[in-house]
Design an enzyme around this catalytic site. Structure first.
Site, short mmCIF file in Angstrom:
data_model
loop_
_atom_site.label_atom_id
_atom_site.label_comp_id
_atom_site.label_asym_id
_atom_site.label_seq_id
_atom_site.Cartn_x
_atom_site.Cartn_y
_atom_site.Cartn_z
N HIS A 283 37.15 42.55 37.34
CA HIS A 283 37.24 42.60 38.66
C HIS A 283 37.81 41.26 39.21
CE1 HIS A 283 33.92 40.82 39.78
NE2 HIS A 283 33.79 41.08 41.32
N1 UDP Z 1 27.04 46.00 39.87
C1 UDP Z 1 26.19 47.40 40.55
N2 UDP Z 1 27.51 47.85 39.68
C2 UDP Z 1 28.14 48.10 39.66
C3 UDP Z 1 28.62 47.00 39.12
C4 UDP Z 1 27.75 45.77 39.05
O1 UDP Z 1 25.26 47.47 41.09
O2 UDP Z 1 29.00 48.92 38.84
C5 UDP Z 1 26.31 44.43 40.33
C6 UDP Z 1 25.18 43.87 39.27
O3 UDP Z 1 24.72 44.48 38.86
C7 UDP Z 1 25.54 42.79 39.67
C8 UDP Z 1 26.10 42.94 41.31
O4 UDP Z 1 26.52 43.81 41.06
O5 UDP Z 1 23.75 42.68 40.36
C9 UDP Z 1 27.30 41.83 40.72
O6 UDP Z 1 28.49 42.10 41.67
P1 UDP Z 1 29.54 41.92 41.65
O7 UDP Z 1 29.90 41.47 39.64
O8 UDP Z 1 30.55 42.65 41.84
O9 UDP Z 1 30.21 40.10 41.59
P2 UDP Z 1 30.39 38.85 41.23
O10 UDP Z 1 28.80 38.95 40.62
O11 UDP Z 1 30.76 38.43 40.13
O12 UDP Z 1 30.10 38.07 42.36
#
Ligand code: UDP
Length: 367
Positions: free
Chosen positions: A207
Site C-alpha cells: 500500500h
Molecule cells: N493490518 C490489518 N489488516 C490488513 C492489513 C494490515 O489489520 O488487512 C494491520 C497489520 O497487522 C498492522 C497494521 O495493520 O498491525 C499495519 O498497518 P499498515 O500496513 O496500513 O500501515 P503501516 O504499518 O505501513 O504504517
C-alpha cells in the site's frame, strides 16, 4: 490531566488501542483522554472494525476528513483540529506515527502552544520523497516529548540535534503483538475460512505510495506476487487504494492465481501472519509483526525504518524488482524459521511508559 489523542489511519488505531487500554485500566482517575478521529481512513474494514475488535473507546470527535491531495487533506484537518484543541485545551496532544493526521495534529497543537507527544518519534527512512518521512520529521521537530521505540530512533534524533524530551520507551506495536498473539489463535477462523494450511502459504500486503503510485513498481510487484502464487498459495488483503490503482490499469489479472481479499480485521490479520510460511510486504507494521512472530519477511522497499529486523536476519529489503521479490520469497520459503533472540523493541511495556512520561512531564494546564 487531559490528553487529546488524534488518530486517523489503521496503524494508528492499533497503536492507540494499546495506550488507551493502559489509561483506562491503570490511570483512569489521573488521565482523561479525548479521542479524535480525523476520518482519514473511513471504510468499515479500515476503521470501525479496529474500534470494535480492539476495544477502543468511541471517539469524542469524528472530523470525517479524507481524500483529496496531501495538502488539501492536511489543511482541512489543521483547521478542524485547531477548533477542537481550542475547545478542549488539553495538557498534551498525543500523536502516533507518520500520517497526514499526525502532522496536522502536531502543527495545530504547536501553534496553540499545546505540548505535543509523539509516539514512534525518531524513525527515519532518510527518503524525503516519502510523504511519511516528511510527516514524521516535521512532527518530531515540534514535539515536546519524543517517545522513541528503539535506540536507533534516539540516535536519529541526536543526529538532527534533538536531545531534549527524547525518551526511549519501546515499541507499542510489540505490546500489541504480545497481547493479541494468543487471542488471535482462538479468536480468528481466517485460515479455515480461506482454506489455508499452517505454514502452507505466503501472506502479502502492498500500500505504500512509492509502490502504488509508480506504475513500473506496481506492475513489477503485481507480476512478482502473481508468479509466486503459481507455486504457493498467496493471500493478498488489498488496501482500497492499491485495488483501485490495479483495477484502473487492468493489472488485477496479473494476480489471477492469488487469493485477493478485502482488508482484514486485526485478529484475522494476526492469525494469518502467525500461520504464514513467509510474508512479503511494504508495510512498516507488518515487517515488525513478521519479526515478532518469527516469520521470514521480504520487504518491497528500498529502505526501512525498522533496520533492526534486517540486522537480525529476519527481513530482506528487495525494492520493487520482480526477480528480486520472487527470488527472496523462494529463499524465505526454502529456509528455516527466523526466531531471533534480539529484543530491539522493548519489553512489552511501552504503552505504560508512554502514559508515565505524559504524567511526569506535563506542564500546568494552559487553561
Ligand atoms: N493490518 C490489518 N489488516 C490488513 C492489513 C494490515 O489489520 O488487512 C494491520 C497489520 O497487522 C498492522 C497494521 O495493520 O498491525 C499495519 O498497518 P499498515 O500496513 O496500513 O500501515 P503501516 O504499518 O505501513 O504504517
Amino acid at each position: 490531566m487531559r490528553i487529546v489523542t488524534v488518530v486517523g489511519a489503521r496503524p494508528q488505531f492499533i497503536k492507540a488501542a494499546a495506550v488507551s487500554r493502559v489509561i483506562r485500566t491503570a490511570y483512569a482517575r489521573q488521565v482523561d483522554e479525548v479521542l479524535v478521529h480525523t476520518g482519514q481512513h473511513y471504510d468499515d474494514n479500515m476503521s470501525q472494525v479496529f474500534f470494535d475488535e480492539l476495544d477502543i473507546p468511541r471517539p469524542g470527535y469524528n472530523l470525517s476528513i479524507s481524500g483529496g491531495g496531501h495538502g488539501a487533506m492536511t489543511g482541512r484537518m489543521l483547521e478542524a483540529l485547531e477548533e477542537v484543541l481550542q475547545r478542549e485545551r488539553p495538557h498534551w496532544v498525543l500523536v502516533y506515527g507518520d500520517t497526514n493526521s499526525t502532522l496536522a495534529a502536531a502543527l495545530a497543537a504547536a501553534k496553540l502552544h499545546i505540548p505535543v507527544a509523539h509516539v514512534e518519534a525518531g524513525l527515519r527512512s532518510f527518503n524525503m520523497r516519502m510523504p511519511e518521512e516528511v510527516n514524521r520529521v516535521l512532527a518530531d521537530r515540534v514535539s515536546a516529548l519524543l517517545l522513541c521505540p528503539t535506540a536507533t530512533a534516539v540516535a536519529n534524533l541526536a543526529a538532527e540535534g534533538i536531545r531534549e524530551g527524547v525518551r526511549q520507551v519501546g515499541d507499542v506495536m510489540y505490546d500489541v503483538s504480545l497481547y493479541y498473539r494468543e487471542r488471535a489463535r482462538g479468536g480468528s477462523d481466517a485460515l479455515r475460512r480461506l482454506g489455508l494450511r499452517e505454514r502452507g502459504y505466503v501472506l502479502a500486503t502492498c500500500h505504500r505510495a512509492e509502490n502504488t503510485d509508480d506504475p513500473r513498481r506496481l506492475q513489477a510487484i503485481a507480476q512478482a506476487l502473481g508468479e509466486i502464487a503459481q507455486g504457493t498459495p498467496l493471500v493478498l488483503p488489498l488496501h482500497p487504494r492499491t485495488r483501485k490503482l490495479l483495477a484502473e490499469r487492468g493489472w488485477l489479472d496479473l494476480l489471477a492465481g492469488a487469493r485477493l481479499v478485502d482488508p482484514l480485521a486485526f485478529l484475522d490479520m494476526v492469525a494469518l501472519e502467525q500461520g504464514a510460511a513467509a510474508i512479503v510486504t511494504d508495510s512498516g507494521g507488518v515487517q515488525k509483526e513478521a519479526f515478532f512472530y518469527g516469520v521470514p519477511c521480504v520487504t518491497m522497499r528500498d529502505e526501512t525504518e525498522w533496520v533492526e529486523t534486517v540486522e537480525a536476519g529476519a527481513n530482506r529489503l528487495v525494492g520493487a524488482s520482480r526477480q528480486a521479490i520472487v527470488a527472496a520469497v523462494r529463499d524465505a520459503l526454502g529456509g528455516a524459521g527466523v526466531a531471533s533472540s534480539a529484543q530491539p523493541y522493548g519489553d512489552g511495556h511501552a504503552a505504560e511508559r508512554v502514559v508515565e512520561h505524559l504524567l511526569d512531564e506535563a506542564r500546568p494546564s494552559t487553561q
